[in-house]
Motif scaffolding. Structure first.
Motif, PDB file in Angstrom:
ATOM      1  N   ARG A 137       0.836  -1.195   0.000  1.00 25.24           N
ATOM      2  CA  ARG A 137       0.000   0.000   0.000  1.00 25.24           C
ATOM      3  C   ARG A 137       0.875   1.251   0.000  1.00 25.24           C
ATOM      4  N   THR A 138       0.530   2.171  -0.854  1.00 27.33           N
ATOM      5  CA  THR A 138       1.304   3.390  -1.046  1.00 27.33           C
ATOM      6  C   THR A 138       0.929   4.450  -0.012  1.00 27.33           C
ATOM      7  N   PRO A 139       1.696   5.552   0.068  1.00 28.06           N
ATOM      8  CA  PRO A 139       1.345   6.621   1.007  1.00 28.06           C
ATOM      9  C   PRO A 139      -0.057   7.183   0.730  1.00 28.06           C
ATOM     10  N   PRO A 140      -0.691   7.775   1.734  1.00 33.31           N
ATOM     11  CA  PRO A 140      -2.039   8.318   1.559  1.00 33.31           C
ATOM     12  C   PRO A 140      -2.133   9.245   0.351  1.00 33.31           C
ATOM     13  N   LEU A 141      -3.217   9.105  -0.396  1.00 36.52           N
ATOM     14  CA  LEU A 141      -3.544   9.948  -1.542  1.00 36.52           C
ATOM     15  C   LEU A 141      -2.744   9.622  -2.803  1.00 36.52           C
ATOM     16  N   TYR A 142      -1.896   8.603  -2.737  1.00 33.12           N
ATOM     17  CA  TYR A 142      -1.110   8.214  -3.909  1.00 33.12           C
ATOM     18  C   TYR A 142      -1.522   6.828  -4.382  1.00 33.12           C
ATOM     19  N   PRO A 143      -1.558   6.626  -5.707  1.00 34.84           N
ATOM     20  CA  PRO A 143      -2.131   5.387  -6.251  1.00 34.84           C
ATOM     21  C   PRO A 143      -1.223   4.183  -6.071  1.00 34.84           C
ATOM     22  N   PRO A 158      -9.007  -2.781   2.277  1.00 30.38           N
ATOM     23  CA  PRO A 158      -9.657  -1.655   1.614  1.00 30.38           C
ATOM     24  C   PRO A 158      -8.670  -0.532   1.306  1.00 30.38           C
ATOM     25  N   GLY A 159      -8.984   0.229   0.274  1.00 26.65           N
ATOM     26  CA  GLY A 159      -8.223   1.442   0.019  1.00 26.65           C
ATOM     27  C   GLY A 159      -7.309   1.413  -1.176  1.00 26.65           C
ATOM     28  N   ALA A 160      -7.218   0.304  -1.883  1.00 28.63           N
ATOM     29  CA  ALA A 160      -6.368   0.263  -3.073  1.00 28.63           C
ATOM     30  C   ALA A 160      -6.910   1.239  -4.116  1.00 28.63           C
ATOM     31  N   SER A 161      -6.006   1.913  -4.819  1.00 27.38           N
ATOM     32  CA  SER A 161      -6.438   2.869  -5.837  1.00 27.38           C
ATOM     33  C   SER A 161      -5.589   2.705  -7.091  1.00 27.38           C
ATOM     34  N   VAL A 162      -6.190   3.032  -8.225  1.00 29.75           N
ATOM     35  CA  VAL A 162      -5.536   2.897  -9.522  1.00 29.75           C
ATOM     36  C   VAL A 162      -5.752   4.174 -10.305  1.00 29.75           C
ATOM     37  N   LYS A 163      -4.660   4.726 -10.834  1.00 35.38           N
ATOM     38  CA  LYS A 163      -4.772   5.864 -11.741  1.00 35.38           C
ATOM     39  C   LYS A 163      -4.864   5.312 -13.162  1.00 35.38           C
ATOM     40  N   GLY A 221      -6.095  14.969 -22.550  1.00 30.32           N
ATOM     41  CA  GLY A 221      -6.639  13.623 -22.417  1.00 30.32           C
ATOM     42  C   GLY A 221      -7.262  13.394 -21.055  1.00 30.32           C
ATOM     43  N   PRO A 222      -8.249  12.493 -20.987  1.00 29.58           N
ATOM     44  CA  PRO A 222      -8.926  12.215 -19.716  1.00 29.58           C
ATOM     45  C   PRO A 222      -8.210  11.156 -18.891  1.00 29.58           C
ATOM     46  N   LEU A 223      -8.489  11.163 -17.604  1.00 21.26           N
ATOM     47  CA  LEU A 223      -8.031  10.095 -16.719  1.00 21.26           C
ATOM     48  C   LEU A 223      -9.090   9.844 -15.672  1.00 21.26           C
ATOM     49  N   ARG A 224      -8.998   8.684 -15.040  1.00 24.41           N
ATOM     50  CA  ARG A 224      -9.884   8.348 -13.919  1.00 24.41           C
ATOM     51  C   ARG A 224      -9.034   7.802 -12.782  1.00 24.41           C
ATOM     52  N   VAL A 225      -9.474   8.027 -11.578  1.00 24.30           N
ATOM     53  CA  VAL A 225      -8.886   7.367 -10.410  1.00 24.30           C
ATOM     54  C   VAL A 225      -9.949   6.459  -9.821  1.00 24.30           C
ATOM     55  N   TRP A 226      -9.577   5.183  -9.709  1.00 21.53           N
ATOM     56  CA  TRP A 226     -10.474   4.169  -9.154  1.00 21.53           C
ATOM     57  C   TRP A 226     -10.069   3.854  -7.720  1.00 21.53           C
ATOM     58  N   LEU A 227     -11.076   3.647  -6.858  1.00 21.25           N
ATOM     59  CA  LEU A 227     -10.846   3.299  -5.453  1.00 21.25           C
ATOM     60  C   LEU A 227     -11.564   2.006  -5.126  1.00 21.25           C
ATOM     61  N   ARG A 228     -10.860   1.106  -4.448  1.00 15.11           N
ATOM     62  CA  ARG A 228     -11.467  -0.169  -4.043  1.00 15.11           C
ATOM     63  C   ARG A 228     -11.830  -0.113  -2.576  1.00 15.11           C
ATOM     64  N   THR A 229     -13.104  -0.240  -2.275  1.00 12.39           N
ATOM     65  CA  THR A 229     -13.573  -0.206  -0.892  1.00 12.39           C
ATOM     66  C   THR A 229     -13.873  -1.594  -0.369  1.00 12.39           C
ATOM     67  N   ASP A 230     -13.992  -2.564  -1.259  1.00 14.31           N
ATOM     68  CA  ASP A 230     -14.242  -3.945  -0.861  1.00 14.31           C
ATOM     69  C   ASP A 230     -12.915  -4.618  -0.542  1.00 14.31           C
TER      70      ASP A 230
END
Length: 261
Positions: A57-63, A86-91, A249-258
């Protein structure tokens, strides 16, 4: 559909610069990406596989992962990060992934932006780089109190420091406006991928237009011949566009809560 090759080049530079910035933040916290040894080699190796990722898991607020090409498959991203808690995120750097089947939800959508190098006609109040690590805590405290959400959001969980001195050794420049001994505005400038990535811009008075003008003027002094990139959304994006940035260009940040990985 005809694609402007300049836009494609700017987008690639913005994505790679940001991936290297995320890698640098992680390395400052002794969280290593999954490929290679050292920040630059991490990203160079990850480019070949289409994604930068950290198995921890990366530092807070970083993917936990940043895609580097638009055709990366969801399974190739999810398999490389920790989804057991919980808390994994993907840019999702090109807004091409669908991670909803893997327990992720879209946290926010944004636009990569680019601005050509050049002096500003009407600079705002002068910003200067921090001169050493001793000033970083005050800079981070000002940033944490005056921004909301995303990678430029509030400070780390439980007051955890995010911006550590090692980032200065890695080339990060923390710009700041100081008034009466207090930091009232600032941003991070990170040289990588032949561009300067601007992130974490904030202003205590919420005057984003003036903050962007000051930031651009400082960048023009420090890197007069280098283009600027970054990503923004909402009011921050609108202010950046008013100051001469263009969306690329567009981007999305995804968050995993499960956490049932």
């Amino acid at each position: 559909m005809i694609t402007d090759p300049r836009t494609t080049s700017y987008l690639t530079a913005a994505v790679r610069n940001n991936a290297q910035w995320c890698d640098a933040v992680c390395h400052a916290h002794h969280v290593a990406g999954a490929v290679g040894e050292g920040a630059s080699q991490h990203v160079a190796g990850a480019v070949e596989e289409g994604v930068w990722a950290s198995p921890r898991r990366t530092p807070p607020l970083y993917p936990d992962a940043v895609t580097l090409f638009p055709d990366v498959a969801p399974k190739d991203v999810v398999a490389r990060i920790d989804v057991a808690s919980p808390g994994a995120s993907v840019k999702d750097s090109f807004a091409t992934l669908d991670l909803s089947g893997d327990g992720f939800e879209v946290l926010f959508e944004a636009q990569w932006i680019h601005r050509a190098a050049g002096e500003q006609d009407a600079p705002g109040p002068r910003w200067e780089p921090l001169v050493g690590a001793a000033e970083l805590p005050a800079w981070e405290a000002a940033w944490a109190g005056d921004t909301e959400g995303g990678e430029g959001g509030e400070g780390g969980e439980g007051g955890e420091r995010i911006f550590l001195p090692r980032l200065l050794d890695d080339g990060a420049v923390f710009l700041a406006r100081t008034e009466a001994g207090r930091i009232t505005a600032g941003a991070v400038a990170y040289p990588a991928a032949d561009v300067i990535g601007i992130s974490n811009l904030f202003a205590a008075d919420d005057d984003l237009d003036t903050a962007w003008r000051s930031c651009l003027a400082a960048a023009a002094r420090l890197w007069p011949d280098v283009a600027l990139v970054g990503y923004e959304h909402g009011d921050d994006l609108a202010a950046a566009l008013r100051q001469g940035f263009a969306p690329v260009g567009p981007l999305r940040v995804w968050l995993r809560t499960d956490g049932n990985g």
